[in-house]
Enzyme design. Sequence first.
Site, PDB file in Angstrom:
ATOM      1  N   HIS A 165       0.812  -1.223   0.000  1.00  0.00           N
ATOM      2  CA  HIS A 165       0.000   0.000   0.000  1.00  0.00           C
ATOM      3  C   HIS A 165       0.841   1.268   0.000  1.00  0.00           C
ATOM      4  O   HIS A 165       0.332   2.353  -0.249  1.00  0.00           O
ATOM      5  CB  HIS A 165      -0.942   0.006   1.210  1.00  0.00           C
ATOM      6  CG  HIS A 165      -2.029  -1.023   1.097  1.00  0.00           C
ATOM      7  ND1 HIS A 165      -3.320  -0.699   0.747  1.00  0.00           N
ATOM      8  CD2 HIS A 165      -2.008  -2.369   1.239  1.00  0.00           C
ATOM      9  CE1 HIS A 165      -4.049  -1.799   0.712  1.00  0.00           C
ATOM     10  NE2 HIS A 165      -3.273  -2.830   1.001  1.00  0.00           N
ATOM     11  N   ASP A 374       3.556   9.650  -0.655  1.00  0.00           N
ATOM     12  CA  ASP A 374       2.353   8.913  -0.251  1.00  0.00           C
ATOM     13  C   ASP A 374       2.095   7.836  -1.301  1.00  0.00           C
ATOM     14  O   ASP A 374       2.186   8.129  -2.506  1.00  0.00           O
ATOM     15  CB  ASP A 374       1.155   9.890  -0.213  1.00  0.00           C
ATOM     16  CG  ASP A 374       0.162   9.561   0.891  1.00  0.00           C
ATOM     17  OD1 ASP A 374       0.083   8.383   1.269  1.00  0.00           O
ATOM     18  OD2 ASP A 374      -0.526  10.478   1.365  1.00  0.00           O
TER      19      ASP A 374
END
Length: 479
Positions: A165, A374
């Site tokens: 992720h 991110d």
Amino acid sequence: MTASGKADLVIVANRLPVDRVDNPDGTPGWRRSPGGLVSALEPVLRANDGAWIGWPGGTEDDLEPFVEDGMSLVPVHLTAQEIEEFYEGFSNGTLWPLYHDVVAKPEFHREWWDAYVTVNERFAAKAAEVAAKDATVWVHDYQLQLVPQLLRELRPDLRIGFYLHIPFPPGELFQQLPWRRQILEGLLGADVVGFQLAGGAQNFIRLVRQRVGHKTHRDLVYLPDERTVRAAAYPISIDASGFEELARSKAVGERAAEIRRALGNPSKLFLGVDRLDYTKGILARLRAYSELIADGELDVEDAVFVQVATPSRERVEQYIVIREEIEQLVGRVNGDLGRIGRPAISYLHSSYPREEMAALYRAADIMVVTPYRDGMNLVAKEYIACRYDGDGALVLSEFAGAANELRQAWLVNPYDINGMKQALLDANRSTVKERTKRMKAMRKTVVENDVKAWADSFLQELSRVRESHGKPLRPARGS
Ligand code: ADQ
């Protein structure tokens, strides 16, 4: 899960998709956690008699598998020392900063690594126990990178997928890790290794070639035992229609109006929503905003910045430090620039239900998402999904995975404070026509590529590899 306690689809993640709560009668119970991952995987889990393996949080060591909200959940126990060394230590003190461009300095401790190996072995053993013959096992995230290989050794019959992720770093950074080879080999136990972006997959393939010495071609790795591993990008998304439906509800509309009223009906509401994490660039964005007020470009009488920060990893040193820094900055800015009843920044250190998040998104004129790095950033996509009215502006860091898809946002480099100030001003001064043009394009992207499409594409790829192996996955009803 079948009567024999075996499952055809097993999800393995650090956390179970439920949180501990106290029932009204005082007994402990569970509540489903709000994440999009759970809503994406739940239908596939149901259709395939699936089970979810994870840590329930806490240190209870006597929890048996249980069913909650129709999901079969299998707890993995962690001791207090393992929480410190495996979770707070190697996962969040070593891997998290290393994989996020070393925004903070990663710490390397051999006892943290030992705990990481022990806990990964425990997860792998549990998955081996729960998976039916030829089952599919989908392992998630940076805390469990050794599980694919450990599991394959125990159960060569399984189809194994892994999804990361967070970003997978470039070789120059990854090679700092004393246990780099073990991590690469751990991941190579999977048939498909999924990343948010193509760049992460390429970093991985290159490292496998250089460090482990396997042959590679495009997105494939050829192993000596004739197995192949595919490493590719599957950008994650959100339950877009669920968010839109919430945003359209009367209750959320009313709450959005109430939020604006409580803030003194500013003509412009800027919003930041993040887990309180040093990778999210919260300080830099608040600094840019406060300079605009100090410069006279914005006025506290008609603009306000609402910053919501969810408490996160509160026992890890770097998180304690960043929280103090943010609180100091907010205090200073409000002390210097605010007026009575008109703070420059309204700061909330709290977690909210989805309805409140949707109301905040509906209320905000300008959403500001400025991480230094991110994997994806779901907040940006949630904001887009909630703007069914076509209005609203998104200021987005180039270093969020979401910037790859949301090209029509006002893109910024969060290290460039002046550039960020300019983008905030441009978004603030944009015409409705310009905003709706950009929003329309971004909404198309988010609606067409939702979290269900993400889960389906990963699982489909996984069921295509090793065609002769195992049963095909049953799709969820309605897909
Ligand atoms: P995170 O780093 O947690 O996720 P993000 O993708 O933004 O970051 O997801 C945060 C989630 O928490 C969002 O769904 C948001 O709505 C929710 N949230 C944030 N603040 C909240 C609050 N105050 N109250 C309630 N909910 C709140 C990691 C990676 C990301 C990647 C995701 C999914 O770091 O890059 O996008 O996993 O793969």
